[in-house]
Design a protein around this motif. Structure first.
Motif, PDB file in Angstrom:
ATOM      1  N   LEU A  56       0.832  -1.196   0.000  1.00 58.23           N
ATOM      2  CA  LEU A  56       0.000   0.000   0.000  1.00 58.23           C
ATOM      3  C   LEU A  56       0.868   1.248   0.000  1.00 58.23           C
ATOM      4  O   LEU A  56       1.886   1.307   0.684  1.00 58.23           O
ATOM      5  CB  LEU A  56      -0.913   0.000   1.225  1.00 58.23           C
ATOM      6  CG  LEU A  56      -1.924  -1.143   1.279  1.00 58.23           C
ATOM      7  CD1 LEU A  56      -2.546  -1.247   2.666  1.00 58.23           C
ATOM      8  CD2 LEU A  56      -2.989  -0.971   0.213  1.00 58.23           C
ATOM      9  N   GLU A  57       0.440   2.239  -0.746  1.00 62.15           N
ATOM     10  CA  GLU A  57       1.143   3.507  -0.810  1.00 62.15           C
ATOM     11  C   GLU A  57       0.636   4.414   0.313  1.00 62.15           C
ATOM     12  O   GLU A  57      -0.582   4.562   0.485  1.00 62.15           O
ATOM     13  CB  GLU A  57       0.867   4.155  -2.172  1.00 62.15           C
ATOM     14  CG  GLU A  57       1.736   5.333  -2.484  1.00 62.15           C
ATOM     15  CD  GLU A  57       1.524   5.805  -3.917  1.00 62.15           C
ATOM     16  OE1 GLU A  57       1.685   7.015  -4.138  1.00 62.15           O
ATOM     17  OE2 GLU A  57       1.200   4.996  -4.785  1.00 62.15           O
ATOM     18  N   SER A  58       1.538   5.002   1.067  1.00 65.00           N
ATOM     19  CA  SER A  58       1.139   5.924   2.138  1.00 65.00           C
ATOM     20  C   SER A  58       0.557   7.192   1.544  1.00 65.00           C
ATOM     21  O   SER A  58       1.038   7.690   0.528  1.00 65.00           O
ATOM     22  CB  SER A  58       2.338   6.269   3.011  1.00 65.00           C
ATOM     23  OG  SER A  58       2.787   5.123   3.691  1.00 65.00           O
ATOM     24  N   HIS A  59      -0.483   7.708   2.185  1.00 64.24           N
ATOM     25  CA  HIS A  59      -1.172   8.902   1.703  1.00 64.24           C
ATOM     26  C   HIS A  59      -1.431   9.830   2.891  1.00 64.24           C
ATOM     27  O   HIS A  59      -2.035   9.420   3.884  1.00 64.24           O
ATOM     28  CB  HIS A  59      -2.490   8.499   1.036  1.00 64.24           C
ATOM     29  CG  HIS A  59      -3.071   9.551   0.174  1.00 64.24           C
ATOM     30  ND1 HIS A  59      -3.664  10.681   0.680  1.00 64.24           N
ATOM     31  CD2 HIS A  59      -3.150   9.653  -1.172  1.00 64.24           C
ATOM     32  CE1 HIS A  59      -4.086  11.433  -0.311  1.00 64.24           C
ATOM     33  NE2 HIS A  59      -3.782  10.833  -1.453  1.00 64.24           N
ATOM     34  N   LEU A  60      -0.966  11.077   2.785  1.00 66.40           N
ATOM     35  CA  LEU A  60      -1.069  12.020   3.900  1.00 66.40           C
ATOM     36  C   LEU A  60      -2.510  12.299   4.322  1.00 66.40           C
ATOM     37  O   LEU A  60      -2.788  12.435   5.514  1.00 66.40           O
ATOM     38  CB  LEU A  60      -0.367  13.334   3.552  1.00 66.40           C
ATOM     39  CG  LEU A  60       1.150  13.277   3.508  1.00 66.40           C
ATOM     40  CD1 LEU A  60       1.729  14.595   3.025  1.00 66.40           C
ATOM     41  CD2 LEU A  60       1.719  12.912   4.859  1.00 66.40           C
ATOM     42  N   SER A  61      -3.419  12.395   3.372  1.00 70.76           N
ATOM     43  CA  SER A  61      -4.817  12.662   3.728  1.00 70.76           C
ATOM     44  C   SER A  61      -5.400  11.510   4.536  1.00 70.76           C
ATOM     45  O   SER A  61      -6.162  11.729   5.487  1.00 70.76           O
ATOM     46  CB  SER A  61      -5.664  12.892   2.469  1.00 70.76           C
ATOM     47  OG  SER A  61      -5.257  14.070   1.812  1.00 70.76           O
ATOM     48  N   LEU A  62      -5.041  10.296   4.181  1.00 73.88           N
ATOM     49  CA  LEU A  62      -5.529   9.138   4.937  1.00 73.88           C
ATOM     50  C   LEU A  62      -4.862   9.068   6.305  1.00 73.88           C
ATOM     51  O   LEU A  62      -5.487   8.663   7.291  1.00 73.88           O
ATOM     52  CB  LEU A  62      -5.321   7.848   4.146  1.00 73.88           C
ATOM     53  CG  LEU A  62      -6.138   7.735   2.858  1.00 73.88           C
ATOM     54  CD1 LEU A  62      -5.860   6.414   2.166  1.00 73.88           C
ATOM     55  CD2 LEU A  62      -7.620   7.920   3.125  1.00 73.88           C
ATOM     56  N   GLU A  63      -3.595   9.471   6.391  1.00 76.93           N
ATOM     57  CA  GLU A  63      -2.936   9.526   7.704  1.00 76.93           C
ATOM     58  C   GLU A  63      -3.598  10.562   8.593  1.00 76.93           C
ATOM     59  O   GLU A  63      -3.789  10.330   9.791  1.00 76.93           O
ATOM     60  CB  GLU A  63      -1.447   9.811   7.548  1.00 76.93           C
ATOM     61  CG  GLU A  63      -0.697   8.607   7.033  1.00 76.93           C
ATOM     62  CD  GLU A  63       0.804   8.817   6.947  1.00 76.93           C
ATOM     63  OE1 GLU A  63       1.317   9.853   7.437  1.00 76.93           O
ATOM     64  OE2 GLU A  63       1.465   7.931   6.387  1.00 76.93           O
ATOM     65  N   ALA A  64      -3.964  11.702   8.005  1.00 78.92           N
ATOM     66  CA  ALA A  64      -4.650  12.741   8.781  1.00 78.92           C
ATOM     67  C   ALA A  64      -6.007  12.235   9.267  1.00 78.92           C
ATOM     68  O   ALA A  64      -6.389  12.464  10.419  1.00 78.92           O
ATOM     69  CB  ALA A  64      -4.813  14.007   7.935  1.00 78.92           C
ATOM     70  N   ALA A  65      -6.747  11.536   8.412  1.00 81.24           N
ATOM     71  CA  ALA A  65      -8.043  10.972   8.814  1.00 81.24           C
ATOM     72  C   ALA A  65      -7.852   9.923   9.901  1.00 81.24           C
ATOM     73  O   ALA A  65      -8.635   9.862  10.863  1.00 81.24           O
ATOM     74  CB  ALA A  65      -8.743  10.377   7.593  1.00 81.24           C
TER      75      ALA A  65
END
Length: 187
Positions: A56-65
Motif C-alpha cells: 500500500l502507498e502511504s497517503h497524507l490525507s488518509l494519515e490525517a483521517a
C-alpha cells in the motif's frame, strides 16, 4: 486548514525521524508513534505481499483521517468506526474531509497497550516496538472484517496513526484504506 494540518504532520515526521530499533523497549513516556505506525505498515504490506497483492502507498490525507479518528477514540475511551459529528461520522466522510477522493475507503481500528505491566512481555513489563506492532497486527488478522480490509485488492493507499493514553498505556490504532485517489498527497 487541511494544508496546515498536513504540513504539521510533515514537520512531525521530519522531527521524529531518529534512530529507533524494533527491539527497543517502549513505554507510554517513550513511545514514538510514527516509528510504530511505519513498523505496523511494513507488517501489513508483508501480509499483503505473501498473498500476491501489492504493498500500500502511504497517503497524507488518509494519515490525517486516521490520526483524527485515533485521537477521537482515545478522547472518548471507546472503540467504534463511527463518530457523533455528522461531518466526520464514517471513515469515508473523514477521508473526504481531509482531502481524499476515492470510491473505496475502509478502516481498521484496534486497541492494545504499550506497557503490558508484566502481564505479557518482558521481565520489566515493557514491550518492544516489534511486540506492540505484532499485537496490533494479530488483532486485525483475527478479526474477519479487519483481515478482509488488509487483503482487499481494490485498496492501493493507506494511512496509519496511533493515539496513546499516557496514564493507562492504552494505544488506539487506526488504519484507513483507500482505492486509487485523485489527490496528490502521496509520499
Amino acid at each position: 486548514m487541511k494544508w496546515i494540518f498536513l504540513s504539521a504532520i510533515l514537520v512531525s515526521i521530519a522531527s521524529t525521524l531518529h534512530a529507533q530499533s524494533r527491539g527497543d523497549r517502549v513505554s507510554p513516556q517513550t513511545l514514538d508513534p510514527l516509528f510504530l505506525s511505519q513498523l505496523l505498515k511494513e507488517k501489513i504490506d508483508s501480509v499483503r505481499m505473501r498473498k500476491g497483492l501489492h504493498s500500500l502507498e502511504s497517503h497524507l490525507s488518509l494519515e490525517a483521517a486516521a490520526l483524527h479518528h485515533a485521537e477521537y477514540l482515545e478522547a472518548k475511551n471507546m472503540m467504534s468506526h463511527n463518530e457523533l459529528n455528522m461531518r466526520m461520522r464514517t471513515p469515508a466522510l473523514r477521508a473526504e474531509a481531509f482531502g481524499f477522493q476515492s470510491r473505496y475507503v475502509g478502516e481498521n481500528i484496534a486497541q492494545s497497550y504499550v506497557d503490558f505491566h508484566g502481564n505479557h512481555y518482558g521481565p520489566d513489563g515493557q514491550s518492544t516496538y516489534e511486540e506492540v506492532a505484532d499485537d496490533l497486527l494479530d488483532l486485525w488478522l483475527k478479526s474477519p472484517g479487519h483481515h478482509e480490509n488488509m487483503l482487499r485488492s481494490s485498496y492501493h493507499t493507506t494511512g496509519i496513526a496511533l493515539a496513546l493514553n499516557h496514564r493507562s498505556g492504552k494505544i488506539y490504532a487506526v488504519q484507513v484504506f483507500g482505492g486509487k485517489s485523485t489527490t496528490l498527497a502521496r509520499y
